[in-house]
Structures are given as C-alpha cells and as structure tokens.
Design a protein around this motif. Structure first.
Motif, PDB file in Angstrom:
ATOM      1  N   GLY A 254      -8.351  -1.236  -5.521  1.00 30.39           N
ATOM      2  CA  GLY A 254      -7.264  -1.953  -5.246  1.00 30.39           C
ATOM      3  C   GLY A 254      -6.579  -2.958  -5.962  1.00 30.39           C
ATOM      4  O   GLY A 254      -7.304  -3.132  -6.909  1.00 30.39           O
ATOM      5  N   PRO A 255      -5.686  -3.469  -5.650  1.00 32.48           N
ATOM      6  CA  PRO A 255      -4.574  -3.245  -4.440  1.00 32.48           C
ATOM      7  C   PRO A 255      -4.156  -1.957  -4.408  1.00 32.48           C
ATOM      8  O   PRO A 255      -3.586  -1.340  -5.529  1.00 32.48           O
ATOM      9  CB  PRO A 255      -3.749  -4.313  -4.505  1.00 32.48           C
ATOM     10  CG  PRO A 255      -3.702  -4.779  -5.932  1.00 32.48           C
ATOM     11  CD  PRO A 255      -4.887  -4.597  -6.603  1.00 32.48           C
ATOM     12  N   GLN A 256      -4.369  -1.075  -3.744  1.00 33.64           N
ATOM     13  CA  GLN A 256      -3.923   0.276  -3.310  1.00 33.64           C
ATOM     14  C   GLN A 256      -2.518   0.257  -2.724  1.00 33.64           C
ATOM     15  O   GLN A 256      -2.048   0.612  -1.797  1.00 33.64           O
ATOM     16  CB  GLN A 256      -4.616   1.126  -2.348  1.00 33.64           C
ATOM     17  CG  GLN A 256      -6.226   1.279  -2.933  1.00 33.64           C
ATOM     18  CD  GLN A 256      -6.809   2.345  -2.111  1.00 33.64           C
ATOM     19  OE1 GLN A 256      -7.100   1.740  -0.980  1.00 33.64           O
ATOM     20  NE2 GLN A 256      -7.383   3.375  -2.665  1.00 33.64           N
ATOM     21  N   GLY A 257      -1.476  -0.233  -3.614  1.00 31.88           N
ATOM     22  CA  GLY A 257      -0.257  -0.201  -3.336  1.00 31.88           C
ATOM     23  C   GLY A 257       0.654   0.871  -3.399  1.00 31.88           C
ATOM     24  O   GLY A 257       0.143   2.083  -4.245  1.00 31.88           O
TER      25      GLY A 257
ATOM     26  N   GLN B 211       0.911   0.067   6.281  1.00 32.58           N
ATOM     27  CA  GLN B 211       0.231   1.087   6.872  1.00 32.58           C
ATOM     28  C   GLN B 211      -0.564   1.974   5.699  1.00 32.58           C
ATOM     29  O   GLN B 211       0.008   2.278   4.765  1.00 32.58           O
ATOM     30  CB  GLN B 211       1.209   2.068   7.607  1.00 32.58           C
ATOM     31  CG  GLN B 211       0.409   3.119   8.291  1.00 32.58           C
ATOM     32  CD  GLN B 211       1.650   4.051   9.001  1.00 32.58           C
ATOM     33  OE1 GLN B 211       2.205   4.784   8.628  1.00 32.58           O
ATOM     34  NE2 GLN B 211       1.835   3.731  10.410  1.00 32.58           N
ATOM     35  N   LEU B 212      -1.702   2.208   5.748  1.00 36.78           N
ATOM     36  CA  LEU B 212      -2.337   2.675   4.827  1.00 36.78           C
ATOM     37  C   LEU B 212      -2.311   4.400   5.144  1.00 36.78           C
ATOM     38  O   LEU B 212      -2.537   4.801   6.029  1.00 36.78           O
ATOM     39  CB  LEU B 212      -3.924   2.607   4.777  1.00 36.78           C
ATOM     40  CG  LEU B 212      -5.020   3.172   3.688  1.00 36.78           C
ATOM     41  CD1 LEU B 212      -4.498   2.686   2.245  1.00 36.78           C
ATOM     42  CD2 LEU B 212      -6.484   2.968   3.878  1.00 36.78           C
ATOM     43  N   ARG B 213      -1.590   4.943   4.166  1.00 38.65           N
ATOM     44  CA  ARG B 213      -1.495   6.640   4.319  1.00 38.65           C
ATOM     45  C   ARG B 213      -2.103   7.380   3.118  1.00 38.65           C
ATOM     46  O   ARG B 213      -2.126   7.005   1.765  1.00 38.65           O
ATOM     47  CB  ARG B 213       0.163   6.709   4.184  1.00 38.65           C
ATOM     48  CG  ARG B 213       0.920   6.288   5.349  1.00 38.65           C
ATOM     49  CD  ARG B 213       1.882   7.114   5.902  1.00 38.65           C
ATOM     50  NE  ARG B 213       3.039   6.888   4.800  1.00 38.65           N
ATOM     51  CZ  ARG B 213       3.913   6.041   4.743  1.00 38.65           C
ATOM     52  NH1 ARG B 213       4.178   5.068   5.629  1.00 38.65           N
ATOM     53  NH2 ARG B 213       4.810   6.075   3.732  1.00 38.65           N
ATOM     54  N   ASP B 214      -2.459   8.687   3.531  1.00 39.93           N
ATOM     55  CA  ASP B 214      -2.839   9.248   2.427  1.00 39.93           C
ATOM     56  C   ASP B 214      -1.715   9.999   1.619  1.00 39.93           C
ATOM     57  O   ASP B 214      -0.863  10.208   2.245  1.00 39.93           O
ATOM     58  CB  ASP B 214      -3.764  10.529   3.029  1.00 39.93           C
ATOM     59  CG  ASP B 214      -4.990  10.234   3.527  1.00 39.93           C
ATOM     60  OD1 ASP B 214      -5.502   9.153   3.099  1.00 39.93           O
ATOM     61  OD2 ASP B 214      -5.486  10.967   4.521  1.00 39.93           O
ATOM     62  N   ASN B 215      -2.074  10.114   0.253  1.00 37.52           N
ATOM     63  CA  ASN B 215      -1.006  10.908  -0.601  1.00 37.52           C
ATOM     64  C   ASN B 215      -1.742  11.871  -1.458  1.00 37.52           C
ATOM     65  O   ASN B 215      -2.266  11.696  -2.585  1.00 37.52           O
ATOM     66  CB  ASN B 215      -0.456   9.587  -1.727  1.00 37.52           C
ATOM     67  CG  ASN B 215       0.575   8.698  -1.102  1.00 37.52           C
ATOM     68  OD1 ASN B 215       1.671   9.080  -0.653  1.00 37.52           O
ATOM     69  ND2 ASN B 215       0.145   7.403  -0.778  1.00 37.52           N
ATOM     70  N   PRO B 216      -1.573  13.192  -0.845  1.00 36.97           N
ATOM     71  CA  PRO B 216      -2.305  14.236  -1.632  1.00 36.97           C
ATOM     72  C   PRO B 216      -1.934  14.215  -2.925  1.00 36.97           C
ATOM     73  O   PRO B 216      -0.700  14.206  -3.438  1.00 36.97           O
ATOM     74  CB  PRO B 216      -1.852  15.430  -0.743  1.00 36.97           C
ATOM     75  CG  PRO B 216      -1.563  15.069   0.416  1.00 36.97           C
ATOM     76  CD  PRO B 216      -0.938  13.513   0.427  1.00 36.97           C
ATOM     77  N   GLY B 217      -2.885  14.424  -3.928  1.00 37.03           N
ATOM     78  CA  GLY B 217      -2.712  14.686  -5.172  1.00 37.03           C
ATOM     79  C   GLY B 217      -2.478  13.249  -6.116  1.00 37.03           C
ATOM     80  O   GLY B 217      -2.424  13.408  -7.475  1.00 37.03           O
TER      81      GLY B 217
ATOM     82  N   ARG C 263      -3.502   9.216  -4.474  1.00 39.77           N
ATOM     83  CA  ARG C 263      -4.599   8.186  -3.670  1.00 39.77           C
ATOM     84  C   ARG C 263      -3.921   7.706  -2.253  1.00 39.77           C
ATOM     85  O   ARG C 263      -2.718   7.611  -2.192  1.00 39.77           O
ATOM     86  CB  ARG C 263      -5.257   7.118  -4.654  1.00 39.77           C
ATOM     87  CG  ARG C 263      -4.123   5.980  -5.065  1.00 39.77           C
ATOM     88  CD  ARG C 263      -4.784   5.022  -5.664  1.00 39.77           C
ATOM     89  NE  ARG C 263      -3.872   4.010  -6.372  1.00 39.77           N
ATOM     90  CZ  ARG C 263      -3.080   3.271  -5.909  1.00 39.77           C
ATOM     91  NH1 ARG C 263      -3.010   3.130  -4.658  1.00 39.77           N
ATOM     92  NH2 ARG C 263      -2.051   2.402  -6.375  1.00 39.77           N
ATOM     93  N   PRO C 264      -4.873   7.306  -1.495  1.00 34.29           N
ATOM     94  CA  PRO C 264      -4.230   6.512  -0.366  1.00 34.29           C
ATOM     95  C   PRO C 264      -3.466   5.232  -0.931  1.00 34.29           C
ATOM     96  O   PRO C 264      -4.058   4.696  -1.984  1.00 34.29           O
ATOM     97  CB  PRO C 264      -5.625   6.142   0.505  1.00 34.29           C
ATOM     98  CG  PRO C 264      -6.618   7.215  -0.163  1.00 34.29           C
ATOM     99  CD  PRO C 264      -6.357   7.233  -1.509  1.00 34.29           C
ATOM    100  N   SER C 265      -2.481   4.878  -0.146  1.00 39.30           N
ATOM    101  CA  SER C 265      -1.735   3.796  -0.394  1.00 39.30           C
ATOM    102  C   SER C 265      -1.238   3.108   0.677  1.00 39.30           C
ATOM    103  O   SER C 265      -0.783   3.621   1.691  1.00 39.30           O
ATOM    104  CB  SER C 265      -0.684   4.056  -1.570  1.00 39.30           C
ATOM    105  OG  SER C 265       0.092   5.035  -1.052  1.00 39.30           O
ATOM    106  N   TRP C 266      -0.893   1.731   0.759  1.00 34.08           N
ATOM    107  CA  TRP C 266      -0.256   0.858   1.473  1.00 34.08           C
ATOM    108  C   TRP C 266       1.232   0.974   1.470  1.00 34.08           C
ATOM    109  O   TRP C 266       1.457   0.716   0.338  1.00 34.08           O
ATOM    110  CB  TRP C 266      -0.923  -0.722   1.448  1.00 34.08           C
ATOM    111  CG  TRP C 266      -2.279  -0.603   2.028  1.00 34.08           C
ATOM    112  CD1 TRP C 266      -3.327  -0.736   1.231  1.00 34.08           C
ATOM    113  CD2 TRP C 266      -2.649  -0.980   3.206  1.00 34.08           C
ATOM    114  NE1 TRP C 266      -4.470  -0.724   1.786  1.00 34.08           N
ATOM    115  CE2 TRP C 266      -4.105  -0.826   3.272  1.00 34.08           C
ATOM    116  CE3 TRP C 266      -2.135  -1.237   4.421  1.00 34.08           C
ATOM    117  CZ2 TRP C 266      -4.967  -1.207   4.297  1.00 34.08           C
ATOM    118  CZ3 TRP C 266      -2.806  -1.280   5.686  1.00 34.08           C
ATOM    119  CH2 TRP C 266      -4.401  -1.283   5.454  1.00 34.08           C
TER     120      TRP C 266
END
Length: 347
Positions: free
Chosen positions: A254-257, A325-331, A333-336
C-alpha cells in the motif's frame, strides 16, 4: 516514532516529486496527442464533407465502412494511435524507473528525521540486494505498462468507429453536421489520452510505493510499520481523507488507493526507547484528518464529501472510517474507494 514537521515535509516532498515527474510525462503525451489530431482534422473533415454532400440523413454503417476517404482517415488515426501507445509505454516506463531509483534516498531521509541527531539508519544505498529489488520492481512496472498500453490504440479506434456509425442529426447544412461529427471523433481519439494519463500516473506512483516498501523492509530493524499519508485538501477524495494517518505493518502493501491516488506510505520508526535510546521524543505532528475536516468551511466539506454523506456524518449515522471501502478490481488490484451512499445508509 514521532512524525515531526520535518518528517511530514520530507514525505510530502517525496510524493510531490514523483507527481511532478508524472505531470511532465502527461504534458509530453498531451502535446503528442494534440499534434497527432491536428494532422488528422483535415482528412476527417474532407471525407465527411464529401460523404454528407447533398444528404439529409446520416449514412448507414455499410456506406461508412466502404467510403475510401473516411477509411483512409481512420487508418491514419489508427497508425497515429499505435505510435502514441508506444510513446506512452516509453515515457511511463522511464518515469516509473526514475521514481524507484529515488525511493532509497527519500526513505532514508524520512526515517532519519524521526531519530535523534547522530543516529544513522541501516537503510540500504544502491547496490547488492537493494539494487536487485529495484531492478525487479522496474521489470514488473515495465511489464504492467506494456500490458496496459497494448489495447489503448485498439480501444480508441473502436470508439471512433462507434461514433461514426452512431452519427449526428443532419440538418440543412451538412457541412455543420460534418464538423460536429469531427468533434465527436476527436473526443473518442482523445479518450486514448485520458487512459494513457491514468496509466502513467498510476503505474509511476505504484512503482514508487513498491520501491519504498522494499527499502522499508530492509530497514525493519528500526521501523514499527508505515503510515498512510494523504494530501488534506479539497482535491482529495473522502476515502483518502479517512485513510490518512492510519498505521500498517511493513508486510502490508500500500497504500492501496484508487486509480490516480496520490497518497503515500511513510515509514514510521520504532519509539526511541524501543531502539535503546533513553530520551524523550518530540510530539507527533501528523494532523488528525477528522479534526482537520471539521475545521474546513462548510462549502469545502460539501465539495469533498457531498451533501448526502455529510448529512449522515452530521447526525452521527456513520463513522469517519466508514467512508473508505476496500473493493476488488479485476485485472488490477484491490483498492480503497469512496463508499457508495447506499452502503452507508444500510449500515
């Protein structure tokens, strides 16, 4: 482990420098896109003027797909987009590589600012394991950038063709209709620039963060973890505001923005006494984001949060940390991301 004003200044300067490098890339790409379209405007205008001459309606798909002049203009645009995609990959890769190379010095300075004068860190300098880690990050960044830019020209070309098939209303002056369509095609062409800019910004900042994480891991004998830092301004989304100041273990990426996020990970040193230094530390200067938000003018609060979220927050229906909110992003990475209002209401 105190974040002094010097620490915060160094952390902001580091991410700002990376951002400026990206801005320079985007200026280069924008100029290239403008030059490319300038060369395409006349062929498209001429082809559409001829295609619409004497017509009172927009031609069908078959007519558009078989018109030699229009297809030549589309072919020239596709070739230009291929060149622009290659330029994007080259410029974004160069910026990402420069960002990773400066990460070591940045992280060393940020760590040093939290320690008593004269206490040297173990942060590695170029060479050995550190350089191998940086080389691996550069390779991954280049591979990601190439993968992301490969469909850029294809998608923009498809968007241009969709606009032509969709057409515009042909009025009494077909020449005006042709120019309106040229504008629509230009918008589809420039959609490639929007995507290219996002790739350059996101991948450069991601490469910098990965390099910072590698340097921080190599300095784990003096670090307690890392802290999420956001720019507390009306240009920053409420998700990043709510993540600001949160502490994380060194093992956490991170930060997984979100896409285009400008937040940074700042290394947080262990307390002086945990490091065997029997001295009192200075106060922590990292600003409390929630308190800083409440101190803003109401109009600024509304720009950042929006009326519905602010109303929920005003009456205590949601907590500060609920806005991310942490969400998956196919293709990718997970991001807030900013929590949708429907999810806030259902809490």
């Amino acid at each position: 482990m105190a974040f002094t004003s010097k620490t915060l200044g160094l952390a902001r300067a580091a991410i700002t420098a990376a951002g400026r490098a990206v801005d320079a890339v985007i200026r280069t790409l924008t100029a290239a896109w403008v030059r490319a379209w300038d060369a395409l405007t006349a062929p498209f205008t001429t082809a559409l003027d001829a295609l619409l001459a004497g017509r009172e309606d927009w031609p069908g798909r078959r007519t558009i797909e078989t018109d030699p002049a229009l297809q030549q203009a589309l072919g020239d645009a596709a070739a230009a987009l291929d060149t622009l995609a290659e330029l994007t990959a080259t410029e974004a890769t160069r910026a990402a590589s420069a960002a990773t190379e400066r990460a070591a010095a940045d992280q060393a300075a940020i760590i040093d600012s939290q320690l008593p004068p004269g206490r040297a860190t173990m942060t590695p300098r170029p060479g050995g394991f550190h350089q191998r880690a940086i080389d691996a990050i550069n390779t991954r960044a280049q591979q990601r950038i190439i993968s992301l830019t490969r469909p850029l020209s294809r998608d923009a070309d498809a968007a241009m063709r969709r606009e032509l098939v969709r057409g515009v209303q042909v009025g009494r002056n077909p020449r005006d209709s042709a120019r309106r369509m040229v504008k629509q095609v230009e918008g589809a062409f420039n959609g490639g620039l929007t995507r290219a800019s996002t790739i350059a910004r996101t991948e450069t900042i991601s490469a910098y963060r990965e390099a910072a994480a590698a340097i921080q891991d190599a300095s784990r004998d003096v670090l307690a973890g890392w802290t999420w830092l956001a720019e507390l301004s009306d240009r920053t989304c409420i998700a990043c505001w709510s993540r600001h100041g949160t502490d994380h273990p060194l093992t956490e990426p991170g930060p997984q923005g979100h896409v285009n996020c400008r937040c940074s990970r700042a290394p947080r040193a262990m307390s002086w006494r945990d490091l065997g230094i029997d001295l009192d530390e200075p106060e922590d200067d990292i600003p409390n984001a929630e308190a800083a938000f409440w101190a803003l003018p109401r109009a600024t609060q509304l720009r950042i949060m929006g009326a519905a979220r602010l109303e929920l927050f005003d009456r205590g229906a949601v907590a500060w940390e609920d806005f991310a909110q942490l969400r998956d992003n196919p293709g990718w990475r997970p991001s807030w991301n900013v929590t949708p209002i429907k999810d806030l209401v259902s809490r």
